[in-house]
Design a protein around this motif. Sequence first.
Motif, short mmCIF file in Angstrom:
data_model
loop_
_atom_site.label_atom_id
_atom_site.label_comp_id
_atom_site.label_asym_id
_atom_site.label_seq_id
_atom_site.Cartn_x
_atom_site.Cartn_y
_atom_site.Cartn_z
N THR A 125 -4.23 13.29 21.42
CA THR A 125 -5.18 12.28 20.95
C THR A 125 -6.58 12.89 20.91
O THR A 125 -7.13 13.26 21.94
N ASP A 126 -7.13 12.98 19.69
CA ASP A 126 -8.48 13.53 19.53
C ASP A 126 -9.38 12.45 18.93
O ASP A 126 -9.01 11.27 18.86
N GLY A 127 -10.56 12.87 18.49
CA GLY A 127 -11.51 11.91 17.93
C GLY A 127 -10.98 11.21 16.70
O GLY A 127 -11.22 10.01 16.51
N ASP A 128 -10.24 11.93 15.86
CA ASP A 128 -9.69 11.33 14.64
C ASP A 128 -8.62 10.30 14.99
O ASP A 128 -8.54 9.25 14.37
N ALA A 129 -7.81 10.61 16.00
CA ALA A 129 -6.74 9.69 16.40
C ALA A 129 -7.32 8.39 16.97
O ALA A 129 -6.74 7.31 16.77
N LYS A 130 -8.44 8.48 17.64
CA LYS A 130 -9.02 7.30 18.27
C LYS A 130 -9.59 6.30 17.26
O LYS A 130 -9.81 5.14 17.60
N ARG A 135 -2.12 -0.62 21.14
CA ARG A 135 -2.29 0.68 20.50
C ARG A 135 -2.67 1.82 21.45
O ARG A 135 -2.15 2.93 21.36
N THR A 136 -3.57 1.57 22.39
CA THR A 136 -4.05 2.65 23.26
C THR A 136 -2.97 3.19 24.19
O THR A 136 -3.09 4.29 24.72
N VAL A 137 -1.89 2.42 24.37
CA VAL A 137 -0.77 2.89 25.20
C VAL A 137 -0.12 4.12 24.54
O VAL A 137 0.50 4.94 25.21
N ILE A 146 0.83 -1.20 0.00
CA ILE A 146 0.00 0.00 0.00
C ILE A 146 0.87 1.25 0.00
O ILE A 146 2.03 1.23 0.38
N ARG A 147 0.29 2.35 -0.45
CA ARG A 147 0.98 3.64 -0.51
C ARG A 147 1.09 4.25 0.89
O ARG A 147 0.33 3.90 1.80
N LEU A 148 2.00 5.19 1.03
CA LEU A 148 2.18 5.90 2.30
C LEU A 148 0.88 6.58 2.72
O LEU A 148 0.47 6.50 3.87
N SER A 149 0.22 7.27 1.77
CA SER A 149 -1.03 7.97 2.09
C SER A 149 -2.12 7.00 2.52
O SER A 149 -2.95 7.33 3.38
N GLU A 150 -2.11 5.80 1.94
CA GLU A 150 -3.11 4.80 2.30
C GLU A 150 -2.87 4.28 3.71
O GLU A 150 -3.83 3.96 4.43
N LEU A 151 -1.62 4.21 4.10
CA LEU A 151 -1.29 3.77 5.47
C LEU A 151 -1.73 4.81 6.49
O LEU A 151 -2.33 4.47 7.51
N THR A 152 -1.42 6.08 6.23
CA THR A 152 -1.74 7.13 7.21
C THR A 152 -3.24 7.34 7.35
O THR A 152 -3.72 7.78 8.39
N GLN A 153 -4.00 7.02 6.29
CA GLN A 153 -5.46 7.19 6.33
C GLN A 153 -6.19 5.97 6.89
O GLN A 153 -7.40 6.01 7.08
N LEU A 154 -5.46 4.90 7.17
CA LEU A 154 -6.08 3.65 7.58
C LEU A 154 -6.78 3.81 8.94
O LEU A 154 -6.19 4.29 9.91
N ASN A 155 -8.04 3.39 8.99
CA ASN A 155 -8.83 3.46 10.22
C ASN A 155 -9.10 2.06 10.77
O ASN A 155 -9.02 1.07 10.04
N LEU A 156 -9.46 2.01 12.03
CA LEU A 156 -9.76 0.73 12.68
C LEU A 156 -10.89 0.00 11.95
O LEU A 156 -10.88 -1.22 11.84
N ALA A 157 -11.86 0.77 11.45
CA ALA A 157 -12.99 0.17 10.75
C ALA A 157 -12.58 -0.47 9.42
O ALA A 157 -13.35 -1.26 8.85
N ASP A 158 -11.40 -0.12 8.93
CA ASP A 158 -10.92 -0.66 7.65
C ASP A 158 -10.23 -2.01 7.81
O ASP A 158 -9.89 -2.65 6.82
N VAL A 159 -10.01 -2.42 9.06
CA VAL A 159 -9.27 -3.65 9.34
C VAL A 159 -10.25 -4.79 9.62
O VAL A 159 -11.14 -4.67 10.47
N ASP A 160 -10.09 -5.88 8.89
CA ASP A 160 -10.90 -7.07 9.11
C ASP A 160 -9.95 -8.23 9.42
O ASP A 160 -9.48 -8.92 8.53
N LEU A 161 -9.69 -8.42 10.71
CA LEU A 161 -8.75 -9.46 11.13
C LEU A 161 -9.30 -10.86 10.86
O LEU A 161 -8.54 -11.78 10.57
N HIS A 162 -10.61 -11.01 10.95
CA HIS A 162 -11.23 -12.31 10.73
C HIS A 162 -11.00 -12.80 9.30
O HIS A 162 -10.71 -13.98 9.06
N ARG A 163 -11.10 -11.87 8.34
CA ARG A 163 -10.90 -12.23 6.93
C ARG A 163 -9.47 -11.98 6.46
O ARG A 163 -9.16 -12.19 5.29
#
Length: 305
Positions: A207-212, A199-201, A150-167
């Motif tokens: 840390t704001d809403g976007d960071a969380k 991660r939460t450490v 993935i691109r650098l910009s794609e990494l920095t924009q990655l959100n928790l909702a984008d991660v599917d560990l099960h799949r």
Amino acid sequence: MRKIIEKFLRYLEVERNSSHHTIISYQTDLEQFSDFLENQDENNGEEPDPGSVTRLDIRLWLGELSGNGLARSTIARKVASVRSFFKYCFKRGHIEKNPAHLLIIPKQEKRLPQTIKPVDIESMMELASGDSSSEIQNRSILELLFGTGIRLSELTQLNLADVDLHRSQIKVLGKGNKQRIVPLGTHALHSLKKHLEHRTVLYGSRTDGDAKIAVYLAPGGQRIYARFVQRVVKSFIERVSEVSQKSPHVLRHSFATHLLDAGADIRVIKELLGHTNLSATQIYTHTSVEHLKNIYKQAHPRAEH
């Protein structure tokens, strides 16, 4: 002219859905061109009108850029910016004749992408092993960049909702706001799981809403940013490899080249990288050919003599 440039930039953002990086590049190029025109004798430091710009004006500007030693790739980008701007002006009725209509984009030097050897990748991952939350995150960043391409910009924009560990997959937002699903290999998946557990450490005063909702965090606790990732990647690559480029993009190049060397279909690599056209992916076939040539020279008894 500057007001029309502002309208053009808004057009890129709203109608063309261009990335922030693309808009900044266009803005820089067009403001530089406008400054050049203002300094011409006939304008006496006044802001020029787009309708008064001639093809000669553009060629003189490009000549100055070339004389200043700019790379052909940079000049080619600036030509593309000017062409797009005047095409917009013509279509919107700001000018009666397009001075950039027949402007030719300089041919760029064809440079093969630099890659890191698999053995050096292994060494890098070993160096990135650590137990602190920041060390665990660094390892995850390296594994994800190399393991997915993935691109650098794609990494920095990655959100928790984008991660599917099960799949074992992630959803990334690529150029032009195009989404794609990218599979996670065993190492990238394991490393990402471990990072999410700690991660939460990394939360801090910023840390704001976007960071969380972000997957990766910078030292202040805010969403990770490009410069921080670049520093992390460079610090590890320079310890294991002699490549002159030590950026996240080198890991993307390495991802694609190693897949191709192992026999992966180039059309599959195209989809994984998020390329719109196959021509963008085909540069890796040249890298693979060079790899084959080196093996041939080393292995064949009559290759060198």
